[in-house]
Design a protein around this motif. Structure first.
Motif, mmCIF file in Angstrom:
data_model
loop_
_atom_site.group_PDB
_atom_site.id
_atom_site.type_symbol
_atom_site.label_atom_id
_atom_site.label_comp_id
_atom_site.label_asym_id
_atom_site.label_seq_id
_atom_site.Cartn_x
_atom_site.Cartn_y
_atom_site.Cartn_z
ATOM 1 N N PHE A 2 24.308 136.731 34.094
ATOM 2 C CA PHE A 2 24.641 135.901 32.705
ATOM 3 C C PHE A 2 26.298 135.444 32.682
ATOM 4 O O PHE A 2 26.889 136.163 33.154
ATOM 5 N N PHE A 3 26.261 133.994 32.774
ATOM 6 C CA PHE A 3 27.719 133.519 32.845
ATOM 7 C C PHE A 3 27.973 132.853 31.573
ATOM 8 O O PHE A 3 27.212 132.239 30.933
ATOM 9 N N SER A 4 29.232 133.288 30.848
ATOM 10 C CA SER A 4 29.365 132.825 29.362
ATOM 11 C C SER A 4 30.719 132.205 29.670
ATOM 12 O O SER A 4 31.588 132.768 30.398
ATOM 13 N N SER A 5 31.069 131.485 28.716
ATOM 14 C CA SER A 5 32.251 130.659 29.010
ATOM 15 C C SER A 5 32.714 130.097 27.532
ATOM 16 O O SER A 5 31.871 129.653 26.727
ATOM 17 N N ARG A 6 33.939 130.301 27.120
ATOM 18 C CA ARG A 6 34.556 129.961 25.745
ATOM 19 C C ARG A 6 34.857 128.508 26.225
ATOM 20 O O ARG A 6 35.374 128.290 27.110
ATOM 21 N N ARG A 8 37.708 126.396 26.211
ATOM 22 C CA ARG A 8 39.075 126.694 26.402
ATOM 23 C C ARG A 8 39.668 125.537 27.260
ATOM 24 O O ARG A 8 39.083 125.193 28.278
ATOM 25 N N HIS A 9 40.976 125.194 27.243
ATOM 26 C CA HIS A 9 41.573 124.099 27.605
ATOM 27 C C HIS A 9 42.126 125.113 28.888
ATOM 28 O O HIS A 9 42.803 126.143 28.776
ATOM 29 N N THR A 10 42.241 124.409 30.072
ATOM 30 C CA THR A 10 42.546 125.484 31.262
ATOM 31 C C THR A 10 43.373 124.274 32.183
ATOM 32 O O THR A 10 42.894 123.209 32.329
ATOM 33 N N ARG A 11 44.263 124.941 32.790
ATOM 34 C CA ARG A 11 45.197 124.167 33.596
ATOM 35 C C ARG A 11 44.940 124.133 35.235
ATOM 36 O O ARG A 11 45.028 123.340 35.972
ATOM 37 N N CYS A 12 43.970 125.062 35.375
ATOM 38 C CA CYS A 12 43.530 125.188 36.898
ATOM 39 C C CYS A 12 42.596 124.156 37.345
ATOM 40 O O CYS A 12 41.882 123.352 36.730
ATOM 41 N N SER A 13 42.871 123.654 38.415
ATOM 42 C CA SER A 13 41.818 122.689 38.959
ATOM 43 C C SER A 13 40.457 123.343 39.686
ATOM 44 O O SER A 13 39.472 122.573 39.501
ATOM 45 N N GLY A 14 40.517 124.385 40.105
ATOM 46 C CA GLY A 14 39.220 124.987 40.772
ATOM 47 C C GLY A 14 39.341 126.432 40.963
ATOM 48 O O GLY A 14 40.172 127.077 41.119
ATOM 49 N N VAL A 15 38.358 127.279 40.897
ATOM 50 C CA VAL A 15 37.973 128.422 41.349
ATOM 51 C C VAL A 15 36.838 128.831 42.000
ATOM 52 O O VAL A 15 35.902 128.244 41.776
ATOM 53 N N SER A 16 36.868 129.466 43.049
ATOM 54 C CA SER A 16 35.886 130.023 43.872
ATOM 55 C C SER A 16 35.469 131.480 43.716
ATOM 56 O O SER A 16 36.430 132.285 43.476
ATOM 57 N N TRP A 17 34.261 131.754 43.495
ATOM 58 C CA TRP A 17 33.766 133.095 43.136
ATOM 59 C C TRP A 17 32.456 133.386 44.115
ATOM 60 O O TRP A 17 31.656 132.491 44.316
ATOM 61 N N ALA A 18 32.607 134.449 44.684
ATOM 62 C CA ALA A 18 31.335 134.997 45.475
ATOM 63 C C ALA A 18 30.577 136.206 44.933
ATOM 64 O O ALA A 18 31.333 136.907 44.088
ATOM 65 N N LEU A 33 29.766 130.457 44.262
ATOM 66 C CA LEU A 33 30.009 129.542 43.177
ATOM 67 C C LEU A 33 31.586 128.586 42.961
ATOM 68 O O LEU A 33 32.416 129.637 43.017
ATOM 69 N N ASN A 34 31.382 127.727 42.843
ATOM 70 C CA ASN A 34 32.750 127.155 42.557
ATOM 71 C C ASN A 34 32.984 126.230 41.508
ATOM 72 O O ASN A 34 32.102 125.579 40.816
ATOM 73 N N LEU A 35 33.938 126.610 40.660
ATOM 74 C CA LEU A 35 34.155 126.192 39.210
ATOM 75 C C LEU A 35 35.235 124.975 39.297
ATOM 76 O O LEU A 35 36.281 125.441 39.837
#
Length: 164
Positions: A2-6, A8-18, A33-35
Motif C-alpha cells: 500500500f502506498f499512501s501520499s499526502r 504536499r509541496h515538495t522541492r525534490c525532482s525525483g526519487v528512486s525506490w526498490a 519505482l521512480n517517483l
C-alpha cells in the motif's frame, strides 16, 4: 503493498525506490519505482485591479477538507511580486461544514507597467492549496476634449494712389 501520499509541496525532482517481495514458496520479485514530484496546478486564479499607490483587497473563505480544525500557514512564494500581502499568515483553519476562515489578499501597485503576478500558498499538515494572483491597473478612460473654435478673419488692404 500500500502506498499512501499526502498532498504536499515538495522541492525534490525525483526519487528512486526498490522493493523486493519474497513469497514463502520461493518466488521473488524485484520492483523499481521512480517517483517525480512537480508543483501542483493552481486551484484558482484571482484577478485584482488597483490604481497606482492605492490598496485594493479581496477576501475569501476556506475550510479544511476534514471535520477537524487544522493549523495553517499562508504566504506568497519567494518569486512573487512584492505588491501583494495576505492576512492572516498563520492560524487555525475551520473544519468542513463550518463558516470558514477568512483570508484577505491586498494589492498595492507602486509603479506602472506589466501585470503583477504572485502565487499564494495555504498549507496545513494534510492539505495544500495554491492560487495564482494577478494584479493590474483599471482600464484607462480617456475624456473627449473639444477644441475651441478659431475664427479666421481676412483683412484686405487696398492701396490707393493719388496723382498730382
Amino acid at each position: 503493498f500500500f502506498f499512501s501520499s499526502r498532498r504536499r509541496h515538495t522541492r525534490c525532482s525525483g526519487v528512486s525506490w526498490a522493493r523486493r517481495c519474497v513469497q514463502e514458496t520461493g518466488g521473488r520479485w524485484k520492483f523499481k519505482l521512480n517517483l517525480e514530484s512537480f508543483d501542483p496546478n493552481e486551484d484558482d486564479v484571482i484577478q485584482m485591479q488597483s490604481p497606482l499607490n492605492k490598496t485594493t483587497s479581496v477576501s475569501f473563505k476556506l475550510t479544511n477538507r476534514s471535520k477537524n480544525f487544522a493549523e495553517f500557514k499562508a504566504g506568497f512564494r519567494p518569486d512573487s511580486d512584492a505588491e501583494f500581502q495576505i492576512t492572516p499568515a498563520t492560524g487555525i483553519l475551520e473544519p468542513y461544514g463550518k463558516e470558514g476562515t477568512t483570508f484577505i489578499i491586498s494589492f498595492t501597485p507602486v509603479e506602472y507597467g506589466k501585470t503583477r503576478i504572485a502565487k499564494l500558498v495555504i498549507e496545513t499538515e494534510d492539505m495544500y492549496w495554491s492560487y495564482l494572483v494577478k494584479g493590474s491597473f483599471p482600464p484607462v478612460s480617456y475624456t473627449h476634449l473639444t477644441l475651441p473654435t478659431i475664427y479666421s478673419v481676412q483683412i484686405s488692404v487696398v492701396a490707393v494712389s493719388f496723382k498730382k
